[in-house]
Design a protein around this motif. Structure first.
Motif, PDB file in Angstrom:
ATOM      1  N   ASP A   4       0.849  -1.182   0.000  1.00  0.00           N
ATOM      2  CA  ASP A   4       0.000   0.000   0.000  1.00  0.00           C
ATOM      3  C   ASP A   4       0.894   1.245   0.000  1.00  0.00           C
ATOM      4  O   ASP A   4       1.883   1.293   0.736  1.00  0.00           O
ATOM      5  CB  ASP A   4      -0.895  -0.020   1.246  1.00  0.00           C
ATOM      6  CG  ASP A   4      -1.864   1.135   1.291  1.00  0.00           C
ATOM      7  OD1 ASP A   4      -2.164   1.717   0.241  1.00  0.00           O
ATOM      8  OD2 ASP A   4      -2.325   1.455   2.400  1.00  0.00           O
ATOM      9  N   TYR A   6      -0.105   4.336   0.741  1.00  0.00           N
ATOM     10  CA  TYR A   6      -0.798   5.355   1.534  1.00  0.00           C
ATOM     11  C   TYR A   6       0.172   6.373   2.120  1.00  0.00           C
ATOM     12  O   TYR A   6       0.007   7.574   1.951  1.00  0.00           O
ATOM     13  CB  TYR A   6      -1.585   4.639   2.641  1.00  0.00           C
ATOM     14  CG  TYR A   6      -2.176   5.514   3.704  1.00  0.00           C
ATOM     15  CD1 TYR A   6      -3.487   5.959   3.604  1.00  0.00           C
ATOM     16  CD2 TYR A   6      -1.443   5.879   4.826  1.00  0.00           C
ATOM     17  CE1 TYR A   6      -4.049   6.745   4.591  1.00  0.00           C
ATOM     18  CE2 TYR A   6      -1.995   6.668   5.810  1.00  0.00           C
ATOM     19  CZ  TYR A   6      -3.292   7.098   5.693  1.00  0.00           C
ATOM     20  OH  TYR A   6      -3.837   7.884   6.662  1.00  0.00           O
ATOM     21  N   ASP A   7       1.186   5.900   2.851  1.00  0.00           N
ATOM     22  CA  ASP A   7       2.099   6.812   3.538  1.00  0.00           C
ATOM     23  C   ASP A   7       2.852   7.709   2.570  1.00  0.00           C
ATOM     24  O   ASP A   7       3.017   8.899   2.825  1.00  0.00           O
ATOM     25  CB  ASP A   7       3.081   6.035   4.415  1.00  0.00           C
ATOM     26  CG  ASP A   7       2.411   5.388   5.616  1.00  0.00           C
ATOM     27  OD1 ASP A   7       1.431   5.956   6.144  1.00  0.00           O
ATOM     28  OD2 ASP A   7       2.867   4.300   6.025  1.00  0.00           O
ATOM     29  N   PHE A  10       0.358  10.337   1.223  1.00  0.00           N
ATOM     30  CA  PHE A  10      -0.050  11.252   2.292  1.00  0.00           C
ATOM     31  C   PHE A  10       1.071  12.236   2.627  1.00  0.00           C
ATOM     32  O   PHE A  10       0.858  13.450   2.686  1.00  0.00           O
ATOM     33  CB  PHE A  10      -0.466  10.437   3.517  1.00  0.00           C
ATOM     34  CG  PHE A  10      -1.034  11.240   4.645  1.00  0.00           C
ATOM     35  CD1 PHE A  10      -1.955  12.249   4.440  1.00  0.00           C
ATOM     36  CD2 PHE A  10      -0.668  10.953   5.956  1.00  0.00           C
ATOM     37  CE1 PHE A  10      -2.494  12.979   5.491  1.00  0.00           C
ATOM     38  CE2 PHE A  10      -1.196  11.665   7.015  1.00  0.00           C
ATOM     39  CZ  PHE A  10      -2.108  12.677   6.784  1.00  0.00           C
ATOM     40  N   ALA A  77      -6.738  10.809   3.004  1.00  0.00           N
ATOM     41  CA  ALA A  77      -5.760  10.122   3.848  1.00  0.00           C
ATOM     42  C   ALA A  77      -5.805  10.635   5.282  1.00  0.00           C
ATOM     43  O   ALA A  77      -5.621   9.872   6.226  1.00  0.00           O
ATOM     44  CB  ALA A  77      -4.364  10.287   3.265  1.00  0.00           C
ATOM     45  N   LYS A  82      -6.702   4.455   7.842  1.00  0.00           N
ATOM     46  CA  LYS A  82      -5.749   3.912   6.866  1.00  0.00           C
ATOM     47  C   LYS A  82      -6.243   2.609   6.249  1.00  0.00           C
ATOM     48  O   LYS A  82      -6.074   2.376   5.059  1.00  0.00           O
ATOM     49  CB  LYS A  82      -4.402   3.712   7.555  1.00  0.00           C
ATOM     50  CG  LYS A  82      -3.284   3.337   6.650  1.00  0.00           C
ATOM     51  CD  LYS A  82      -1.974   3.306   7.430  1.00  0.00           C
ATOM     52  CE  LYS A  82      -0.829   2.957   6.528  1.00  0.00           C
ATOM     53  NZ  LYS A  82       0.450   2.980   7.256  1.00  0.00           N
ATOM     54  N   TRP A  85      -8.548   3.342   3.251  1.00  0.00           N
ATOM     55  CA  TRP A  85      -8.094   4.174   2.123  1.00  0.00           C
ATOM     56  C   TRP A  85      -6.787   3.604   1.596  1.00  0.00           C
ATOM     57  O   TRP A  85      -5.705   4.059   1.896  1.00  0.00           O
ATOM     58  CB  TRP A  85      -7.913   5.630   2.548  1.00  0.00           C
ATOM     59  CG  TRP A  85      -7.865   6.571   1.377  1.00  0.00           C
ATOM     60  CD1 TRP A  85      -8.918   6.950   0.594  1.00  0.00           C
ATOM     61  CD2 TRP A  85      -6.722   7.245   0.838  1.00  0.00           C
ATOM     62  NE1 TRP A  85      -8.493   7.808  -0.391  1.00  0.00           N
ATOM     63  CE2 TRP A  85      -7.157   8.018  -0.263  1.00  0.00           C
ATOM     64  CE3 TRP A  85      -5.383   7.271   1.171  1.00  0.00           C
ATOM     65  CZ2 TRP A  85      -6.306   8.806  -1.018  1.00  0.00           C
ATOM     66  CZ3 TRP A  85      -4.518   8.062   0.415  1.00  0.00           C
ATOM     67  CH2 TRP A  85      -4.989   8.818  -0.667  1.00  0.00           C
ATOM     68  N   ARG A  86      -6.904   2.589   0.771  1.00  0.00           N
ATOM     69  CA  ARG A  86      -5.736   1.927   0.193  1.00  0.00           C
ATOM     70  C   ARG A  86      -5.393   2.591  -1.145  1.00  0.00           C
ATOM     71  O   ARG A  86      -6.272   2.907  -1.920  1.00  0.00           O
ATOM     72  CB  ARG A  86      -6.003   0.444  -0.006  1.00  0.00           C
ATOM     73  CG  ARG A  86      -6.195  -0.280   1.320  1.00  0.00           C
ATOM     74  CD  ARG A  86      -6.136  -1.769   1.194  1.00  0.00           C
ATOM     75  NE  ARG A  86      -4.943  -2.252   0.514  1.00  0.00           N
ATOM     76  CZ  ARG A  86      -3.751  -2.454   1.101  1.00  0.00           C
ATOM     77  NH1 ARG A  86      -3.595  -2.175   2.363  1.00  0.00           N
ATOM     78  NH2 ARG A  86      -2.736  -2.927   0.410  1.00  0.00           N
ATOM     79  N   VAL A  87      -4.120   2.748  -1.374  1.00  0.00           N
ATOM     80  CA  VAL A  87      -3.648   3.353  -2.610  1.00  0.00           C
ATOM     81  C   VAL A  87      -2.807   2.317  -3.352  1.00  0.00           C
ATOM     82  O   VAL A  87      -1.760   1.900  -2.870  1.00  0.00           O
ATOM     83  CB  VAL A  87      -2.798   4.618  -2.329  1.00  0.00           C
ATOM     84  CG1 VAL A  87      -2.327   5.231  -3.630  1.00  0.00           C
ATOM     85  CG2 VAL A  87      -3.592   5.624  -1.522  1.00  0.00           C
TER      86      VAL A  87
END
Length: 115
Positions: A4, A6-7, A10, A77, A82, A85-87
Motif C-alpha cells: 500500500d 498510503y504513507d 499522504f 488520507a 488507513k 483508504w488503500r492506494v
C-alpha cells in the motif's frame, strides 16, 4: 499481498502545503492556505508577472492544482482510517507525478516583496 502506498502519497501531499508555508510565511493549511497564497488581488507569492491572460490563468491553475491534490489525496488520507483508504501502485504513481509537477512550479515561486 500488494504493498500500500498510503504513507508515500499522504506525506508527499502534506509536503506541498509545507513548501507553500515556507515560501509565504503563512501558517494556515489546505484550501485556506492556497487561496491566500495565490489570491488574485493580493498574492503572497509569484512565479510570473501576471500581466497577460495566459500568465494569470497559469497562476490560477497552479493554485487549483494544489487544491485538487489536497481534495483527492491529502484529505482522504487525513480523514479516513488507513485500513479504508488503500492506494494501489499505479494510482500512487499518478498522484506522486502530479505532486512532483506541482513542486516544479513551487521551485519557481518567490515571496512577494511586500509580504
Amino acid at each position: 499481498m500488494r504493498e500500500d502506498y498510503y504513507d508515500a502519497v499522504f506525506e508527499a501531499a502534506k509536503g506541498l502545503a509545507e513548501r507553500v508555508r515556507q515560501i509565504t510565511g503563512l501558517s494556515s493549511d489546505g484550501g485556506e492556505l492556497f487561496q491566500k497564497a495565490f489570491a488574485k488581488g493580493d498574492p503572497y507569492l509569484f512565479f510570473n508577472s501576471m500581466q497577460t491572460d495566459s500568465e494569470k490563468s497559469e497562476f490560477t491553475g497552479v493554485k487549483e492544482l494544489l487544491e485538487a491534490i489536497f481534495h483527492l489525496a491529502r484529505n482522504p488520507a487525513a480523514h479516513t482510517p488507513k485500513i479504508n483508504w488503500r492506494v494501489e501502485e499505479t494510482k500512487a504513481l499518478d498522484i506522486l507525478t502530479l505532486i512532483s509537477f506541482a513542486h516544479k512550479y513551487l521551485d519557481e515561486c518567490h515571496r512577494m516583496p511586500n509580504k
